[in-house]
Design a protein around this motif. Structure first.
Motif, mmCIF file in Angstrom:
data_model
loop_
_atom_site.group_PDB
_atom_site.id
_atom_site.type_symbol
_atom_site.label_atom_id
_atom_site.label_comp_id
_atom_site.label_asym_id
_atom_site.label_seq_id
_atom_site.Cartn_x
_atom_site.Cartn_y
_atom_site.Cartn_z
ATOM 1 N N CYS A 243 0.848 -1.196 0.000
ATOM 2 C CA CYS A 243 0.000 0.000 0.000
ATOM 3 C C CYS A 243 0.883 1.246 0.000
ATOM 4 C CB CYS A 243 -0.912 0.022 1.231
ATOM 5 S SG CYS A 243 -2.102 -1.309 1.194
ATOM 6 N N GLY A 244 1.947 1.164 0.837
ATOM 7 C CA GLY A 244 2.904 2.276 0.926
ATOM 8 C C GLY A 244 3.514 2.554 -0.438
ATOM 9 N N PHE A 245 3.761 1.463 -1.193
ATOM 10 C CA PHE A 245 4.374 1.568 -2.524
ATOM 11 C C PHE A 245 3.498 2.421 -3.452
ATOM 12 C CE2 PHE A 245 4.839 -0.289 -6.828
ATOM 13 C CZ PHE A 245 6.189 -0.021 -7.030
ATOM 14 N N PHE A 246 2.188 2.136 -3.393
ATOM 15 C CA PHE A 246 1.271 2.888 -4.258
ATOM 16 C C PHE A 246 1.181 4.348 -3.850
ATOM 17 C CE2 PHE A 246 -0.281 -1.333 -5.443
ATOM 18 C CZ PHE A 246 -0.212 -1.167 -6.827
ATOM 19 N N VAL A 247 1.290 4.581 -2.529
ATOM 20 C CA VAL A 247 1.188 5.973 -2.055
ATOM 21 C C VAL A 247 2.482 6.723 -2.354
ATOM 22 C CG1 VAL A 247 0.851 7.409 0.004
ATOM 23 C CG2 VAL A 247 -0.433 5.273 -0.244
ATOM 24 N N LEU A 248 3.632 6.031 -2.104
ATOM 25 C CA LEU A 248 4.926 6.715 -2.196
ATOM 26 C C LEU A 248 5.457 6.881 -3.623
ATOM 27 C CD1 LEU A 248 6.952 5.158 0.767
ATOM 28 C CD2 LEU A 248 6.064 7.489 0.615
ATOM 29 N N SER A 249 5.196 5.873 -4.472
ATOM 30 C CA SER A 249 5.875 5.874 -5.762
ATOM 31 C C SER A 249 5.544 7.073 -6.688
ATOM 32 C CB SER A 249 5.703 4.551 -6.480
ATOM 33 O OG SER A 249 4.341 4.280 -6.648
ATOM 34 N N PRO A 250 4.265 7.510 -6.824
ATOM 35 C CA PRO A 250 4.021 8.597 -7.797
ATOM 36 C C PRO A 250 4.845 9.856 -7.532
ATOM 37 C CG PRO A 250 1.978 7.553 -7.131
ATOM 38 C CD PRO A 250 3.034 7.018 -6.240
ATOM 39 N N PRO A 251 4.888 10.371 -6.267
ATOM 40 C CA PRO A 251 5.686 11.593 -6.081
ATOM 41 C C PRO A 251 7.178 11.359 -6.322
ATOM 42 C CG PRO A 251 4.676 10.891 -3.986
ATOM 43 C CD PRO A 251 4.155 10.001 -5.059
ATOM 44 N N LEU A 252 7.688 10.116 -5.966
ATOM 45 C CA LEU A 252 9.115 9.856 -6.149
ATOM 46 C C LEU A 252 9.476 9.730 -7.638
ATOM 47 C CD1 LEU A 252 9.841 7.383 -3.226
ATOM 48 C CD2 LEU A 252 10.799 9.667 -3.523
ATOM 49 N N ILE A 253 8.538 9.106 -8.420
ATOM 50 C CA ILE A 253 8.783 8.956 -9.867
ATOM 51 C C ILE A 253 8.802 10.345 -10.515
ATOM 52 C CG2 ILE A 253 7.869 8.011 -12.048
ATOM 53 C CD1 ILE A 253 6.644 5.738 -10.283
ATOM 54 N N GLU A 254 7.893 11.157 -10.024
ATOM 55 C CA GLU A 254 7.804 12.526 -10.551
ATOM 56 C C GLU A 254 9.123 13.249 -10.334
ATOM 57 O OE1 GLU A 254 4.800 15.635 -9.127
ATOM 58 O OE2 GLU A 254 3.592 14.006 -10.007
ATOM 59 N N ARG A 255 9.700 13.030 -9.123
ATOM 60 C CA ARG A 255 10.902 13.774 -8.756
ATOM 61 C C ARG A 255 12.181 13.165 -9.337
ATOM 62 N NH1 ARG A 255 12.012 16.010 -2.694
ATOM 63 N NH2 ARG A 255 13.896 17.197 -3.229
ATOM 64 N N TYR A 256 12.319 11.786 -9.196
ATOM 65 C CA TYR A 256 13.587 11.156 -9.602
ATOM 66 C C TYR A 256 13.481 10.305 -10.865
ATOM 67 C CZ TYR A 256 14.864 12.453 -4.840
ATOM 68 O OH TYR A 256 15.089 13.142 -3.694
ATOM 69 N N GLY A 257 12.347 10.226 -11.487
ATOM 70 C CA GLY A 257 12.195 9.411 -12.702
ATOM 71 C C GLY A 257 12.201 7.925 -12.366
ATOM 72 N N PRO A 258 12.626 7.043 -13.307
ATOM 73 C CA PRO A 258 12.588 5.580 -13.078
ATOM 74 C C PRO A 258 13.418 5.163 -11.857
ATOM 75 C CG PRO A 258 13.195 6.106 -15.354
ATOM 76 C CD PRO A 258 13.148 7.396 -14.623
ATOM 77 N N GLY A 259 14.485 5.921 -11.545
ATOM 78 C CA GLY A 259 15.332 5.623 -10.370
ATOM 79 C C GLY A 259 14.493 5.655 -9.096
ATOM 80 N N GLY A 260 13.573 6.545 -9.016
ATOM 81 C CA GLY A 260 12.687 6.675 -7.847
ATOM 82 C C GLY A 260 11.817 5.439 -7.700
ATOM 83 N N LEU A 261 11.331 4.925 -8.837
ATOM 84 C CA LEU A 261 10.467 3.733 -8.829
ATOM 85 C C LEU A 261 11.259 2.526 -8.321
ATOM 86 C CD1 LEU A 261 7.736 2.398 -9.727
ATOM 87 C CD2 LEU A 261 8.920 1.811 -11.840
ATOM 88 N N ILE A 262 12.499 2.358 -8.835
ATOM 89 C CA ILE A 262 13.331 1.216 -8.437
ATOM 90 C C ILE A 262 13.655 1.294 -6.942
ATOM 91 C CG2 ILE A 262 15.619 0.115 -8.756
ATOM 92 C CD1 ILE A 262 15.340 1.036 -11.757
ATOM 93 N N ALA A 263 14.004 2.525 -6.475
ATOM 94 C CA ALA A 263 14.366 2.698 -5.060
ATOM 95 C C ALA A 263 13.182 2.345 -4.164
ATOM 96 C CB ALA A 263 14.815 4.128 -4.808
ATOM 97 N N THR A 264 11.988 2.788 -4.522
ATOM 98 C CA THR A 264 10.800 2.510 -3.710
ATOM 99 C C THR A 264 10.516 1.006 -3.698
ATOM 100 O OG1 THR A 264 9.952 4.489 -4.770
ATOM 101 C CG2 THR A 264 8.463 3.339 -3.272
ATOM 102 N N PHE A 265 10.596 0.402 -4.885
ATOM 103 C CA PHE A 265 10.316 -1.020 -5.017
ATOM 104 C C PHE A 265 11.286 -1.838 -4.161
ATOM 105 C CE2 PHE A 265 10.476 -5.127 -7.231
ATOM 106 C CZ PHE A 265 9.124 -5.429 -7.234
ATOM 107 N N PHE A 266 12.562 -1.441 -4.208
ATOM 108 C CA PHE A 266 13.602 -2.157 -3.442
ATOM 109 C C PHE A 266 13.322 -2.056 -1.941
ATOM 110 C CE2 PHE A 266 17.654 -2.278 -1.210
ATOM 111 C CZ PHE A 266 18.134 -3.511 -1.642
ATOM 112 N N CYS A 267 12.979 -0.829 -1.484
ATOM 113 C CA CYS A 267 12.723 -0.639 -0.046
ATOM 114 C C CYS A 267 11.534 -1.482 0.401
ATOM 115 C CB CYS A 267 12.446 0.825 0.266
ATOM 116 S SG CYS A 267 13.902 1.827 0.059
ATOM 117 N N VAL A 268 10.463 -1.467 -0.423
ATOM 118 C CA VAL A 268 9.243 -2.208 -0.070
ATOM 119 C C VAL A 268 9.539 -3.710 -0.011
ATOM 120 C CG1 VAL A 268 6.960 -2.843 -0.922
ATOM 121 C CG2 VAL A 268 7.648 -0.459 -0.891
#
Ligand SMILES: [Zn+2]
Ligand SMILES: [Zn+2]
Ligand SMILES: [Zn+2]
Length: 296
Positions: A243-268
């Motif tokens: 659930c956190g992934f869905f909440v966190l990923s859009p703003p991070l992708i917006e800010r860091y691009g695909p790197g943000g998505l990978i970082a969030t996915f890895f943490c989750v």
């Protein structure tokens, strides 16, 4: 094997009967009535216990511990339910004479040896599992002669009951009957958490060993149960993390691009993975601690 019973008290001729008269027994566990015919040569009876007896493992352990403290005579497994059937050691056996037909009474404890069953134990443990067989293996000798220590081979002077090897300290129980001394023991063979084992243990030590290993296997099962509960908790955590992934990923992708998505996915993903690895380490260490505690 020669007969170990005295000559007939009526005609004085040594009897040639291979067995005593059948002894009527009753199973305390299931009330089944049956007859046992014991040999006159004092030979050992080593029934192999099946699944029903293993379910009655505690009863067999108690019966053999009672026997070791000279309380009861272990006759046989009940043919119906495999529970140990025991009778007082003072029970008399009838011995019919093969020459004149007269019958004499002899105490069971002096002329027959208890049934000493073999048992198997297989189980998964957090140390690699055990797969062991306990097979009765007894050392016999003349009552008036020294016998070699089954563990170290040093000479044990003639003794009865409980004794101890003066050389290696192994405690040994001797059953004496018919002019013979039997050192009841068990060969323990198989694999013990990855190590091959093949050693002789005196009966009382083997019973204690069996009890300790049963405790270890059931402790390991308890650990697995807790691990499953832990996995349930991790599953819940993973859902939350998702659930956190869905909440966190859009703003991070917006800010860091695909790197943000990978970082969030890895943490989750890392949260349940680290949790699971920690639980496995906990289970292995808990098992090692218990093994140390039990001294096996
Ligand atoms: Zn029974
Ligand atoms: Zn006779
Ligand atoms: Zn010894």
């Amino acid at each position: 094997m020669p007969t170990t019973v005295p000559a007939c008290t009526t005609c004085g001729v040594p009897t040639e009967a291979p067995t005593f008269a059948p002894l009527a027994c009753i199973c305390a566990a299931c009330s089944h009535r049956f007859e046992v015919t014991l040999p006159t040569d004092g030979s050992l009876r080593t029934p192999v216990l099946g699944l029903r007896a293993i379910l009655r493992g505690g009863q067999w352990r108690t019966a053999l511990v009672d026997r070791a403290s000279q309380g009861t005579f272990v006759v046989d497994p009940c043919p119906k339910c495999e529970a140990p059937v025991t009778i007082p050691r003072a029970t008399m056996l009838a011995l019919p004479c093969t020459h004149c037909g007269a019958s004499q009474s002899l105490p069971i404890a002096g002329h027959a040896v208890d049934a000493l069953p073999s048992a198997k134990m297989s189980g998964q443990t957090w140390g690699g599992g055990v797969d062991l067989t306990w097979t009765p293996e007894h050392r016999r000798g003349r009552i008036d002669q020294a016998s070699p220590c089954p563990t170290c081979g040093a000479a044990l002077p003639a003794f009865e009951g409980k004794g101890q090897c003066g050389h290696c300290g192994t405690s040994i129980l001797a059953l004496t009957a018919c002019g013979q001394r039997v050192l009841p023991g068990v060969r323990v063979e198989g694999f013990d958490e990855g190590r091959a084992t093949n050693r002789w243990l005196p009966l009382d030590e083997a019973i204690a060993d069996w009890a300790r290993r049963s405790a270890l296997v059931s402790h390991s099962r308890g650990t697995t149960g807790r691990l499953f509960l832990g996995c349930g908790a991790l599953g819940a955590l993973f859902m939350l993390a998702g659930c956190g992934f869905f909440v966190l990923s859009p703003p991070l992708i917006e800010r860091y691009g695909p790197g943000g998505l990978i970082a969030t996915f890895f943490c989750v993903g890392a949260i349940p993975l680290v949790g699971f690895l920690a639980m496995v380490v906990w289970a292995v260490r808990r098992h090692a601690q218990k093994r140390k505690e039990l001294g096996v």
